[in-house]
Design an enzyme around this catalytic site. Structure first.
Site, PDB file in Angstrom:
ATOM      1  N   TYR A  96      64.383  72.503  70.250  1.00  9.05           N
ATOM      2  CA  TYR A  96      64.009  71.155  69.807  1.00  9.05           C
ATOM      3  C   TYR A  96      62.958  70.451  70.672  1.00  9.05           C
ATOM      4  O   TYR A  96      62.414  69.420  70.293  1.00  9.05           O
ATOM      5  CB  TYR A  96      65.269  70.278  69.730  1.00  9.05           C
ATOM      6  CG  TYR A  96      65.919  70.055  71.083  1.00  9.05           C
ATOM      7  CD1 TYR A  96      65.523  69.014  71.913  1.00  9.05           C
ATOM      8  CD2 TYR A  96      66.913  70.925  71.551  1.00  9.05           C
ATOM      9  CE1 TYR A  96      66.093  68.826  73.165  1.00  9.05           C
ATOM     10  CE2 TYR A  96      67.490  70.746  72.786  1.00  9.05           C
ATOM     11  CZ  TYR A  96      67.068  69.701  73.607  1.00  9.05           C
ATOM     12  OH  TYR A  96      67.618  69.526  74.853  1.00  9.05           O
ATOM     13  N   HIS A 150      81.285  63.707  86.536  1.00  6.16           N
ATOM     14  CA  HIS A 150      81.568  63.706  85.088  1.00  6.16           C
ATOM     15  C   HIS A 150      80.580  62.880  84.278  1.00  6.16           C
ATOM     16  O   HIS A 150      80.746  62.728  83.065  1.00  6.16           O
ATOM     17  CB  HIS A 150      82.987  63.178  84.857  1.00  6.16           C
ATOM     18  CG  HIS A 150      84.051  64.065  85.437  1.00  6.16           C
ATOM     19  ND1 HIS A 150      84.276  64.159  86.795  1.00  6.16           N
ATOM     20  CD2 HIS A 150      84.938  64.915  84.851  1.00  6.16           C
ATOM     21  CE1 HIS A 150      85.258  65.014  87.006  1.00  6.16           C
ATOM     22  NE2 HIS A 150      85.672  65.499  85.871  1.00  6.16           N
ATOM     23  N   ASN A 163      79.823  61.382  90.127  1.00  4.30           N
ATOM     24  CA  ASN A 163      80.910  60.405  90.043  1.00  4.30           C
ATOM     25  C   ASN A 163      80.687  59.378  91.132  1.00  4.30           C
ATOM     26  O   ASN A 163      80.234  59.737  92.238  1.00  4.30           O
ATOM     27  CB  ASN A 163      82.287  61.047  90.297  1.00  4.30           C
ATOM     28  CG  ASN A 163      82.769  61.917  89.148  1.00  4.30           C
ATOM     29  OD1 ASN A 163      82.378  61.705  88.008  1.00  4.30           O
ATOM     30  ND2 ASN A 163      83.602  62.896  89.456  1.00  4.30           N
ATOM     31  N   CYS A 210      75.889  60.317  78.862  1.00  2.00           N
ATOM     32  CA  CYS A 210      74.870  60.535  79.896  1.00  2.00           C
ATOM     33  C   CYS A 210      74.237  59.203  80.300  1.00  2.00           C
ATOM     34  O   CYS A 210      74.176  58.278  79.485  1.00  2.00           O
ATOM     35  CB  CYS A 210      73.752  61.420  79.365  1.00  2.00           C
ATOM     36  SG  CYS A 210      74.301  63.012  78.767  1.00  2.00           S
ATOM     37  N   ASP A 267      71.850  58.756  68.552  1.00  2.00           N
ATOM     38  CA  ASP A 267      72.620  58.425  69.754  1.00  2.00           C
ATOM     39  C   ASP A 267      73.034  56.964  69.727  1.00  2.00           C
ATOM     40  O   ASP A 267      72.267  56.103  69.255  1.00  2.00           O
ATOM     41  CB  ASP A 267      71.771  58.641  71.018  1.00  2.00           C
ATOM     42  CG  ASP A 267      71.703  60.107  71.441  1.00  2.00           C
ATOM     43  OD1 ASP A 267      71.966  60.979  70.593  1.00  2.00           O
ATOM     44  OD2 ASP A 267      71.359  60.364  72.610  1.00  2.00           O
ATOM     45  N   GLU A 279      75.492  61.257  71.889  1.00  2.00           N
ATOM     46  CA  GLU A 279      75.214  61.740  70.527  1.00  2.00           C
ATOM     47  C   GLU A 279      76.368  61.367  69.592  1.00  2.00           C
ATOM     48  O   GLU A 279      77.540  61.436  69.974  1.00  2.00           O
ATOM     49  CB  GLU A 279      75.051  63.265  70.502  1.00  2.00           C
ATOM     50  CG  GLU A 279      73.957  63.811  71.385  1.00  2.00           C
ATOM     51  CD  GLU A 279      74.493  64.349  72.706  1.00  2.00           C
ATOM     52  OE1 GLU A 279      75.536  63.825  73.189  1.00  2.00           O
ATOM     53  OE2 GLU A 279      73.870  65.260  73.275  1.00  2.00           O
TER      54      GLU A 279
END
Ligand code: 5RP
Ligand code: MG
Ligand code: MG
Length: 222
Positions: free
Chosen positions: A95, A147, A106, A63, A38, A185
């Protein structure tokens, strides 16, 4: 990278120093976890250009990871605990035991919420919320859904969980940054798979950024 060239490697101190200077860093979790690298920023340092870099050079989900105390202050839940639908049951992730997803938000001053300007505003305001704490009126400033995906860190960070959520917050703590970081990522443009650690290291070297393996952070900050 030729065999003679040493792999680009940063020490934990390099990474903490960079994070303290508001620079992004690259963290690979582990081959036997997500196997993802990341791009991680202190949330307060994220500009529209930084969102563009995440969009273009990383390509994953943008994120904001918040510490457990911050999530407690603003009553931010784990998504799987509040989604009242069969899809949220029997979460069998390959994982890890669970994801760290919370709500999506938002900032109320955004327009659609997706542009580089909008997402960077939401992200910086989340850093403000994490800095100010309970005096910050979270519901007045943000609306959901939105978002920017929020991630909730485990209470004891790397002692509890070794995801990029916890790596980012452990770095913020060590670097004296507010407990709000952006993680995204890095995906491979050709294959769409996770960018390999070798390729991520090469990206870090090319852009003069710090790259570190999660196990080094666990050894030092866990
Ligand atoms: O799934 C994710 C959100 O896009 C990413 O993997 C991100 O790195 C945070 O998750 P984790 O803490 O599980 O690594
Ligand atoms: Mg993930
Ligand atoms: Mg991850």
């Amino acid at each position: 990278m030729s065999r003679s060239e040493p792999q680009h490697a940063s020490t934990v101190e390099d990474v903490i120093g960079a994070f303290g200077r508001n620079e992004p860093v690259l963290v690979h979790d582990a081959a036997d976890r997500e196997g993802e690298t990341d791009l991680i920023y202190p949330a307060g340092a994220v500009t529209a250009d930084a969102v563009a870099q995440m969009r273009n050079d990383a390509g994953g989900l943008v994120c904001v990871a918040l510490s457990d105390p911050v999530c407690e202050t603003f009553d931010l839940p784990f998504a799987q605990d509040i989604i009242d639908h069969p899809v949220s049951s029997n979460l069998d992730l390959a994982y890890d035991d669970r994801s760290s997803f919370s709500l999506t938000v938002n900032h109320r001053d955004t327009y659609t919420g997706i542009t580089d300007d909008d997402r960077s505003l939401t992200i910086r305001k989340l850093a403000d919320a994490a800095t100010v704490g309970e005096e910050f009126d979270f519901a007045t400033e943000f609306h959901a859904p939105g978002h920017v995906h929020l991630l909730r860190a485990a209470p004891n960070l790397l002692s509890d969980r070794q995801g990029h959520t916890e790596f980012g917050l452990a770095l913020a703590d060590a670097a004296g940054q507010p407990p709000a970081v952006v993680v995204c990522e890095m995906l491979d443009d050709e294959t769409g798979a996770a960018r390999s650690p070798t390729s991520a290291r090469a990206y870090a070297q090319h852009h003069d950024l710090a790259f570190i393996e999660g196990r080094d952070l666990i050894d030092r900050l866990g």
